[in-house]
Design an enzyme around this catalytic site. Structure first.
Site, PDB file in Angstrom:
ATOM      1  N   GLY A  47       0.799  -1.218   0.000  1.00  0.00           N
ATOM      2  CA  GLY A  47       0.000   0.000   0.000  1.00  0.00           C
ATOM      3  C   GLY A  47       0.828   1.261   0.000  1.00  0.00           C
ATOM      4  O   GLY A  47       0.444   2.275   0.597  1.00  0.00           O
TER       5      GLY A  47
ATOM      6  N   ARG B 163       0.731   5.845  -1.788  1.00  0.00           N
ATOM      7  CA  ARG B 163       0.358   7.162  -1.255  1.00  0.00           C
ATOM      8  C   ARG B 163       0.384   7.111   0.272  1.00  0.00           C
ATOM      9  O   ARG B 163       0.613   6.063   0.874  1.00  0.00           O
ATOM     10  CB  ARG B 163      -1.031   7.578  -1.749  1.00  0.00           C
ATOM     11  CG  ARG B 163      -2.161   6.629  -1.361  1.00  0.00           C
ATOM     12  CD  ARG B 163      -3.510   7.148  -1.856  1.00  0.00           C
ATOM     13  NE  ARG B 163      -3.575   7.139  -3.315  1.00  0.00           N
ATOM     14  CZ  ARG B 163      -4.088   6.138  -4.033  1.00  0.00           C
ATOM     15  NH1 ARG B 163      -4.559   5.055  -3.423  1.00  0.00           N
ATOM     16  NH2 ARG B 163      -4.117   6.193  -5.343  1.00  0.00           N
TER      17      ARG B 163
ATOM     18  N   ILE C 144       0.859   7.158   4.249  1.00  0.00           N
ATOM     19  CA  ILE C 144       1.902   6.765   5.201  1.00  0.00           C
ATOM     20  C   ILE C 144       2.921   5.824   4.564  1.00  0.00           C
ATOM     21  O   ILE C 144       4.126   5.949   4.790  1.00  0.00           O
ATOM     22  CB  ILE C 144       1.264   6.122   6.445  1.00  0.00           C
ATOM     23  CG1 ILE C 144       0.439   7.169   7.210  1.00  0.00           C
ATOM     24  CG2 ILE C 144       2.325   5.514   7.357  1.00  0.00           C
ATOM     25  CD1 ILE C 144      -0.429   6.594   8.312  1.00  0.00           C
TER      26      ILE C 144
ATOM     27  N   LYS D 149      -1.809  -1.560  -5.500  1.00  0.00           N
ATOM     28  CA  LYS D 149      -2.681  -1.838  -6.638  1.00  0.00           C
ATOM     29  C   LYS D 149      -2.669  -0.735  -7.688  1.00  0.00           C
ATOM     30  O   LYS D 149      -2.968  -0.971  -8.849  1.00  0.00           O
ATOM     31  CB  LYS D 149      -4.122  -2.030  -6.142  1.00  0.00           C
ATOM     32  CG  LYS D 149      -4.340  -3.305  -5.354  1.00  0.00           C
ATOM     33  CD  LYS D 149      -5.760  -3.396  -4.818  1.00  0.00           C
ATOM     34  CE  LYS D 149      -6.777  -3.509  -5.938  1.00  0.00           C
ATOM     35  NZ  LYS D 149      -8.160  -3.661  -5.424  1.00  0.00           N
TER      36      LYS D 149
ATOM     37  N   ASP E 169      -2.186  -7.054  -5.385  1.00  0.00           N
ATOM     38  CA  ASP E 169      -3.384  -7.151  -4.552  1.00  0.00           C
ATOM     39  C   ASP E 169      -3.033  -8.097  -3.414  1.00  0.00           C
ATOM     40  O   ASP E 169      -2.796  -9.287  -3.631  1.00  0.00           O
ATOM     41  CB  ASP E 169      -4.556  -7.695  -5.375  1.00  0.00           C
ATOM     42  CG  ASP E 169      -5.862  -7.748  -4.590  1.00  0.00           C
ATOM     43  OD1 ASP E 169      -5.824  -7.701  -3.344  1.00  0.00           O
ATOM     44  OD2 ASP E 169      -6.934  -7.841  -5.221  1.00  0.00           O
TER      45      ASP E 169
ATOM     46  N   TYR F 102     -14.870  -3.429  11.530  1.00  0.00           N
ATOM     47  CA  TYR F 102     -13.561  -2.838  11.244  1.00  0.00           C
ATOM     48  C   TYR F 102     -12.609  -3.054  12.413  1.00  0.00           C
ATOM     49  O   TYR F 102     -11.436  -3.423  12.221  1.00  0.00           O
ATOM     50  CB  TYR F 102     -13.712  -1.343  10.961  1.00  0.00           C
ATOM     51  CG  TYR F 102     -12.390  -0.621  10.760  1.00  0.00           C
ATOM     52  CD1 TYR F 102     -11.583  -0.896   9.660  1.00  0.00           C
ATOM     53  CD2 TYR F 102     -11.943   0.333  11.678  1.00  0.00           C
ATOM     54  CE1 TYR F 102     -10.367  -0.239   9.473  1.00  0.00           C
ATOM     55  CE2 TYR F 102     -10.735   0.999  11.498  1.00  0.00           C
ATOM     56  CZ  TYR F 102      -9.952   0.708  10.403  1.00  0.00           C
ATOM     57  OH  TYR F 102      -8.749   1.356  10.228  1.00  0.00           O
TER      58      TYR F 102
ATOM     59  N   LYS G  54      -8.736  -4.809  12.374  1.00  0.00           N
ATOM     60  CA  LYS G  54      -7.505  -4.119  12.777  1.00  0.00           C
ATOM     61  C   LYS G  54      -6.881  -4.781  14.010  1.00  0.00           C
ATOM     62  O   LYS G  54      -5.659  -4.918  14.094  1.00  0.00           O
ATOM     63  CB  LYS G  54      -7.785  -2.642  13.056  1.00  0.00           C
ATOM     64  CG  LYS G  54      -8.190  -1.841  11.828  1.00  0.00           C
ATOM     65  CD  LYS G  54      -7.182  -1.936  10.682  1.00  0.00           C
ATOM     66  CE  LYS G  54      -5.892  -1.183  10.943  1.00  0.00           C
ATOM     67  NZ  LYS G  54      -5.008  -1.135   9.754  1.00  0.00           N
TER      68      LYS G  54
END
Length: 275
Positions: A12, A15, A17, A37, A69, A163, A167
């Site tokens: 990831g 962009r 962090i 991705k 991915d 969520y 996490k």
């Protein structure tokens, strides 16, 4: 501290962090795999694996852009193999990719939960497992996941438990892998911001750009991550850390430098962190 010659595999990283951590490491001359991705720039979000690769090279690092991915187990294994072949190994895995939806059980589409689980919890396991053979060969290996301390107050489950579960799953894997991989000398940690960070997720998913006056820049997370992944011989391991916590341990006292805007607005505390 220096990451010169080290190879970082960052998910990831097109962009936010992930990109900021990549650019911080690039200044040392590190090898950085941008595994994400995005290959075509989104009109609102900006940033692709190729644009970040260019920035890394300009900053003094060496870049390898791989479209990935993290839900695809075979693709993850192939990406790790390619990274190790190109750079001679992998020293650091940063599990930065994430998916967020703050809906509760009543309204959340189960398919969206599957996505969050796969991108958050499952990807930490899949990526760590695929990186393990290469990390075992490193002189100072690290796994760092961007996930929060385990705060079991009911308030963090009441509104968006799906969520929260995904996490916290990342954080629990961190605790487990720290023990499981101890004999390999791998440091395993998690990192989370005390305040909201000015990223696309905040701007387009969690309240809009007006929140930036109450946010910090991604640089604080990059500096905190840098301190962690430069530590040696498992001197920092098995911890679920807040960015301020680790930076204070490193002697940082000026946190105003990380504000997006000089403002009288109170900084907004991030999810899972008590005020």
């Amino acid at each position: 501290m220096s990451l010169k010659g080290k190879t970082l595999f960052i998910t990831g990283a097109s962009r936010g962090i992930g990109r900021e951590i990549a650019l911080k490491a690039a200044k040392d001359g590190a090898n950085i795999v941008i595994a994400a991705k995005t290959t075509t720039e989104h009109p609102k979000l900006g940033g692709t694996i190729h644009s970040v690769a260019k920035e890394i090279e300009e900053a003094g690092g060496h870049a390898l852009a791989i479209q990935l991915d993290v839900r695809d187990q075979a693709a993850v294994a192939a990406a790790m193999k390619q990274a190790a072949e190109d750079f001679g190994g992998i020293d650091i895995l940063i599990n930065n990719a994430g998916a967020i939806n703050l809906s509760g059980v009543e309204t959340l589409d189960p398919n969206r939960f599957d996505l969050m689980y796969q991108v958050n919890t499952r990807a930490v396991m899949v990526c760590s497992q695929a990186a393990l053979p290469y990390l075992k060969q490193s002189a100072n290996p690290h796994i760092l996941s961007l996930s929060p301390p385990l705060n079991l107050k009911e308030s963090w489950f009441a509104v968006h438990s799906p969520y929260t579960i995904t996490k916290y799953g990342m954080s629990m894997l961190t605790i487990g892998m720290n023990q499981e991989f101890a004999n390999y000398g791998i440091s395993v940690n998690a990192l989370w911001p005390r305040t909201i960070i000015a990223t696309a997720a905040i701007e387009f998913s969690l309240g809009g750009r007006e929140l930036f006056s109450r946010a910090r820049t991604p640089a604080i997370m990059a500096d905190a991550a840098y301190a962690i992944i430069n530590s040696e011989k498992r001197s920092i391991t098995g911890r679920l850390m807040i960015d301020e916590e680790i930076l204070r341990e490193q002697g940082v006292t000026d946190f105003e430098q990380y504000r997006v805007e000089q403002s009288d607005d109170e900084l907004m505390v991030d999810l899972f962190v008590d005020p």
